[in-house]
Design a protein around this motif. Structure first.
Motif, short mmCIF file in Angstrom:
data_model
loop_
_atom_site.label_atom_id
_atom_site.label_comp_id
_atom_site.label_asym_id
_atom_site.label_seq_id
_atom_site.Cartn_x
_atom_site.Cartn_y
_atom_site.Cartn_z
N MET A 86 1.00 -1.39 -0.07
CA MET A 86 -0.41 0.45 -0.27
C MET A 86 0.36 0.87 0.31
N THR A 87 2.23 1.20 0.61
CA THR A 87 2.97 2.44 0.71
C THR A 87 3.58 2.64 -0.87
N VAL A 88 3.82 1.99 -1.93
CA VAL A 88 4.70 2.27 -2.74
C VAL A 88 3.24 2.52 -3.58
N LEU A 89 2.00 1.45 -3.54
CA LEU A 89 1.08 2.55 -4.32
C LEU A 89 0.39 3.86 -4.16
N ARG A 90 0.38 4.10 -2.97
CA ARG A 90 0.62 5.76 -2.65
C ARG A 90 1.62 6.36 -3.37
N ALA A 91 2.61 5.75 -3.58
CA ALA A 91 3.85 6.76 -4.70
C ALA A 91 3.79 6.67 -5.38
N ASN B 125 1.90 7.69 -11.67
CA ASN B 125 1.84 6.27 -12.98
C ASN B 125 1.15 4.55 -11.76
N PRO B 126 -0.71 4.95 -11.28
CA PRO B 126 -0.86 4.06 -10.92
C PRO B 126 -0.47 2.50 -11.81
N PRO B 127 -0.63 1.59 -11.73
CA PRO B 127 -0.46 0.22 -12.22
C PRO B 127 -2.47 0.13 -12.76
N THR B 128 -2.45 -1.33 -13.24
CA THR B 128 -3.69 -1.71 -14.28
C THR B 128 -4.28 -2.22 -12.76
N ALA B 129 -3.67 -2.80 -11.88
CA ALA B 129 -4.44 -3.77 -11.55
C ALA B 129 -4.34 -3.68 -10.09
N VAL B 130 -4.52 -3.68 -8.40
CA VAL B 130 -3.81 -3.34 -7.63
C VAL B 130 -4.40 -4.88 -6.66
N GLN B 131 -3.56 -5.77 -6.07
CA GLN B 131 -4.87 -6.17 -4.75
C GLN B 131 -4.64 -5.89 -3.50
#
Ligand code: GAL
Length: 409
Positions: free
Chosen positions: A63-68, A74-80
Motif C-alpha cells: 500500500m505504501t508503494v501504491l501511494r507513491a 503512474n498507477p498500476p493497472t490492477a492492485v491486490q
C-alpha cells in the motif's frame, strides 16, 4: 456463447490489449503458485502479465508503494487490496467502475453480502474478489501430535496443556514470525475466542471504548502473553512462510495463521489429515474471521480498459475461482462454486463460511483490514506488537489500545 469480457473486448477497437500490470504481495511459494493460475489464465487470452510484487503480508508495504505510484501519476493497472483499503481508494475516486461487467455477469447474485460491502462503493463495483481467507485457523504437524499423544485442542485450557507437552518434548510449540501483522493475525483469533463475535465486533468494528478497556480485553492480552511464552527464541522478524516450514518439517507443532498457510503445506507436497491438520483456533469452532483478497482496477479514463475487464472477468469465472482457491488455501468468493475439487480443509472452510454467515458468526478480520480503516488498524498493530514483545503488561496494553483508538478515530 461469448463471455462478458470477450464482448467488452470485441466492443473496443481491434488493437491488441495491453499487458496488465499487477501490484500484489504474493511472494511465498504457495502464493506464487496460486498467482500463476491467474497469470496463465490471462496469457491464454493473449494478455501479458507485468509483475509488480511487493512482499509483506497484510499488504502494508504494497500500500505504501501504491501511494507513491499514484502520487507520481503512474498507477498500476490492477492492485491486490483488502477491505477498507478498497473503500479508501474508491473514496478518492481512483478506481474504475465495473458495473457494466458486473451487471452482465450477475456478480450481485453470487458474491456474499459481507464481501460486497468492500467490493462496492456508492453502488458501484470497484473490485473483483478472488477469494475468502480466514485467520482463526491452527495448522499442526500430525506426526508430532501423534507422537506426543495430543488431540486437536478444542478449548483454551486444552490448547495450553498441548503447548506444555510440546515444549517438554524439546520441540517448538508455536511457530511464529515476529512481525506486527502476524501478531495481529493471532490476536484476531484470540479476541474472538475470548470474547465471542459480539465482543469482537464491539471492539474492532464499533470501536466501543468500554469494551476496548474491559477485563475481557485484558484477558485476551493475557492469553497473547501465554502464546508468547511458547514461541522459539528466533521468532523476531521471521516471515510467516518460514514459520509454516517449521511445522512442515516437524520442528514445531503448531502455527496460528490464515489459510494461506495451507498453500505452503500443499506446495511442499503435504496432504491434510495425513501430514498436517487444520482446525479452528480453540474456542472459535463455527466462527470465522474473514478477509477477501480483491483486485481493484485503477481508472485509466472514462472506460474500463480492455485488459482490465479481461482480468476482472477471469477472476470472477467460477472455474477459475475453484482452480485458484484450491492452490491458494482460500475458498471461493462466489457462493455457486462446488467444493468438489477442494481438500478436507478447503471443504471445511467453505462449509464454515456458509454456516458462520447464516448464524451471525462471520466477522471481518481486524488484522487484514476488514474491521476498521488503516489508521486504526495500524495503531492497533503497534499496541499488540509492543505487548507481545514485552514492552507493555496486559493492563497497559488495554489502556494503550483505548488511547490508540481515541487518537485515530
Ligand atoms: C494476506 C492476504 C493473503 C496472504 C497473506 C500473507 O493479507 O490476504 O492472501 O497473502 O496476506 O501474505
Amino acid at each position: 456463447m461469448m463471455t462478458a469480457a470477450a464482448a467488452l473486448l470485441a466492443a473496443g477497437t481491434a488493437t491488441k490489449a495491453a499487458d496488465v500490470e499487477v501490484l500484489h504481495w504474493w511472494t511465498s511459494g504457495g502464493e506464487a503458485a496460486a498467482l500463476n493460475v491467474l497469470k496463465e489464465d490471462l496469457e491464454s487470452q493473449g494478455i501479458g502479465w507485468q509483475d509488480m510484487p511487493v512482499a509483506g503480508g497484510g499488504g502494508t508495504q504494497a500500500m505504501t508503494v501504491l501511494r507513491a505510484r499514484v502520487t507520481s501519476g503512474n498507477p498500476p493497472t490492477a492492485v491486490q487490496m483488502l477491505g477498507f483499503d478498497i473503500t479508501d481508494w474508491a473514496q478518492e475516486g481512483a478506481l474504475a467502475d465495473l458495473n457494466i461487467l458486473a451487471g452482465m455477469e450477475g456478480w450481485d447474485d453470487v458474491v456474499p453480502e459481507a464481501l460486497q460491502k468492500f467490493s462496492k462503493y456508492d453502488g458501484k463495483w470497484v473490485a473483483a474478489p478472488v477469494n475468502v481467507h480466514s485467520t482463526n485457523w491452527v495448522w499442526a504437524n500430525k506426526a508430532v501430535l501423534d507422537e506426543l499423544g495430543i488431540a486437536p485442542p478444542q478449548t483454551w485450557d486444552e490448547f495450553v496443556a498441548a503447548l506444555e507437552k510440546v515444549k517438554a518434548s524439546g520441540k517448538t510449540a508455536i511457530a511464529h514470525g515476529g512481525q506486527a501483522w502476524q501478531e495481529a493475525t493471532v490476536f484476531d483469533a484470540v479476541v474472538l475466542s475470548t470474547g465471542g463475535p459480539e465482543f469482537y465486533n464491539k471492539v474492532f468494528v464499533d470501536l466501543d471504548e468500554e469494551a476496548l478497556g474491559s477485563d475481557t480485553m485484558k484477558q485476551a492480552f493475557d492469553r497473547m502473553a501465554v502464546i508468547r511464552s511458547y514461541v522459539d527464541d528466533n521468532f523476531s522478524g521471521r516471515d510467516w512462510n518460514l514459520s509454516s516450514a517449521m511445522v512442515i518439517n516437524g520442528d514445531a507443532a503448531f502455527q496460528m495463521m490464515g489459510d494461506w498457510a495451507k498453500g505452503e503445506f500443499l506446495n511442499a507436497g503435504k496432504q491434510p489429515d495425513t501430514d498436517f491438520l487444520c482446525f479452528r483456533f480453540p474456542g472459535t469452532e463455527g466462527k470465522v474471521t474473514f478477509l477477501s483478497d480483491q483486485f481493484a482496477l485503477f481508472a485509466q479514463g472514462p472506460e474500463v480498459g480492455k485488459e482490465q475487464a479481461a482480468l476482472a472477468a477471469a477472476i470472477m469465472s467460477p472455474n477459475f475461482q475453484s482452480a485458484f482457491n484450491v492452490v491458494k488455501g482460500s475458498v471461493p468468493a462466489r457462493t455457486d462454486v462446488s467444493d468438489e475439487a477442494f481438500d478436507a480443509c478447503g471443504k471445511k472452510g467453505i462449509a464454515d463460511l456458509k454456516a458462520a454467515a447464516a448464524s451471525g458468526n462471520l466477522v471481518g478480520s481486524m488484522a487484514h483490514g476488514h474491521a476498521n480503516p488503516a489508521a486504526i488498524k495500524n495503531a492497533m498493530y503497534d499496541v499488540i506488537t509492543a505487548h507481545f514483545n514485552g514492552e507493555y503488561d496486559s493492563e497497559t496494553a488495554v489502556e494503550e489500545l483505548v488511547n490508540a483508538v481515541q487518537i485515530n478515530k
